[in-house]
Design a protein around this motif. Structure first.
Motif, PDB file in Angstrom:
ATOM      1  N   MET A 144       0.836  -1.199   0.000  1.00  0.00           N
ATOM      2  CA  MET A 144       0.000   0.000   0.000  1.00  0.00           C
ATOM      3  C   MET A 144       0.871   1.249   0.000  1.00  0.00           C
ATOM      4  N   LYS A 158       0.903   4.439  -2.663  1.00  0.00           N
ATOM      5  CA  LYS A 158       0.739   5.824  -2.238  1.00  0.00           C
ATOM      6  C   LYS A 158       1.885   6.705  -2.731  1.00  0.00           C
ATOM      7  N   VAL A 196      -6.718   5.287  -3.296  1.00  0.00           N
ATOM      8  CA  VAL A 196      -5.410   5.124  -2.659  1.00  0.00           C
ATOM      9  C   VAL A 196      -5.200   6.208  -1.614  1.00  0.00           C
ATOM     10  N   TYR A 221      -7.179  -2.468  -0.980  1.00  0.00           N
ATOM     11  CA  TYR A 221      -6.802  -3.683  -0.246  1.00  0.00           C
ATOM     12  C   TYR A 221      -5.806  -4.451  -1.103  1.00  0.00           C
TER      13      TYR A 221
END
Length: 321
Positions: free
Chosen positions: A269, A273, A284, A290
């Protein structure tokens, strides 16, 4: 992806032919309705039933003992039908690999080893894709081909195999519990996420991104079928009809929903980002993505879909409106 695309070309519910027993009565039945199959007596202790298919009438054992299953392992295991052989990829299925300990590896998914299958002396072969190997497989044992995509959901799969194996009650019981747990998961999500929120099912292909529909794994069945969610309106018809699309970086924003379920074995993640393109997406920015590995998202059998639905429901229920 070439393998997955090849699998889509196939069609379901159809059984394909194998060697018959000349000592049995022939009774025509519809392959798409195994409940109409009629048991016939044969010499010896075994019974067979004849199924009419697009490839003609074939005789299959009423109670097969040595099944080689290239596909549909989740449904078989749910009915306590354990094969003697399966491809290595499905034997390693995250959701039921413990149930297949000791099962023989028949080779690559989509391209099984005929020699390994012969050595197992099967009395029934089940596959979802025998376009190139059917003639060989059907000479080994009765071969039922149920093309990928023809069985649309857990109910169709369990009902189909429950009828095939004479386990209709077991299938009904399993599906009742499945429906109860799916309903509970959906209720959790509906309480936390607006009903008009859109969802995208994606996969990191490193050089490109793939987006999927409701019957192609990666969580599509869980999100679109079990939880009843929808893709972004502008691409929904395309995705649900074609079931997949390859995206360039410039196309990602068009296909990105309010929530993204991303399959990636390499990115986190935090990586998304920090990426200029992905980091600009609302999903995002808001932490509404997920990320899970292919080991957990690729599979689309009933056991996997149930577990995936509950996993995603746990995450979504913690999201703010």
């Amino acid at each position: 992806m070439v393998l997955i695309t090849a699998l889509m070309i196939s069609a379901c519910g159809a059984a394909d032919t194998g060697n018959g027993n000349s000592n049995t009565e022939t009774v025509q039945t519809a392959a798409s309705d195994p409940s109409k199959a009629v048991e016939t007596n044969s010499e010896g202790d075994s019974k067979v039933k004849t199924i009419s298919t697009v490839h003609g009438d074939i005789e299959v054992p009423v109670h097969p003992q040595r099944i080689v299953a290239e596909e549909y392992l989740g449904s078989l295991i749910a009915l306590d039908v354990i094969p003697v052989g399966a491809p290595g990829l499905t034997i390693k299925n995250y959701y039921f690999k413990e149930s297949l300990e000791g099962i023989e590896d028949i080779g690559d998914y989509g391209k099984p080893s005929v020699e390994k299958i012969v050595a197992l002396n099967p009395d029934l072969i089940i596959t979802g894709n025998a376009e190139k190997t059917y003639e060989q497989l059907s000479k080994i044992a009765p071969t039922i081909v149920i093309p990928y995509g023809d069985l649309k959901n857990a109910h169709e799969e369990l009902t189909c195999f429950g009828e095939l194996f004479g386990k209709e009650e077991e299938a009904k019981t399993w599906l009742e519990e499945y429906d109860r747990r799916i309903a509970a998961a959906k209720a959790k999500v509906d309480a936390a996420i607006p009903t008009d929120a859109t969802f995208s099912i994606m996969e990191d292909g490193e050089k490109s991104t793939w987006v999927y529909g409701d019957n192609f794994g990666r969580g599509g069945q869980a999100v679109y079928q079990a939880l009843g969610r929808k893709p972004p309106s502008g691409v929904a018809e395309e995705i649900l009809e074609k079931q997949w699309a390859e995206l360039t970086a410039e196309m990602v924003s068009k296909y990105a929903g309010d929530y993204i379920i991303m399959t990636s074995n390499s990115s986190t993640m935090e990586d998304y980002k920090a990426d200029p393109i992905w980091g600009s997406l609302p999903a995002v920015n808001k932490g509404q993505m997920y990320v899970w590995p292919e080991e957990r998202s690729w599979y689309y059998d009933p056991l996997a879909v149930l577990a995936q639905t509950e996993e995603l429901a746990d995450w979504l229920s913690k999201q703010d409106r």
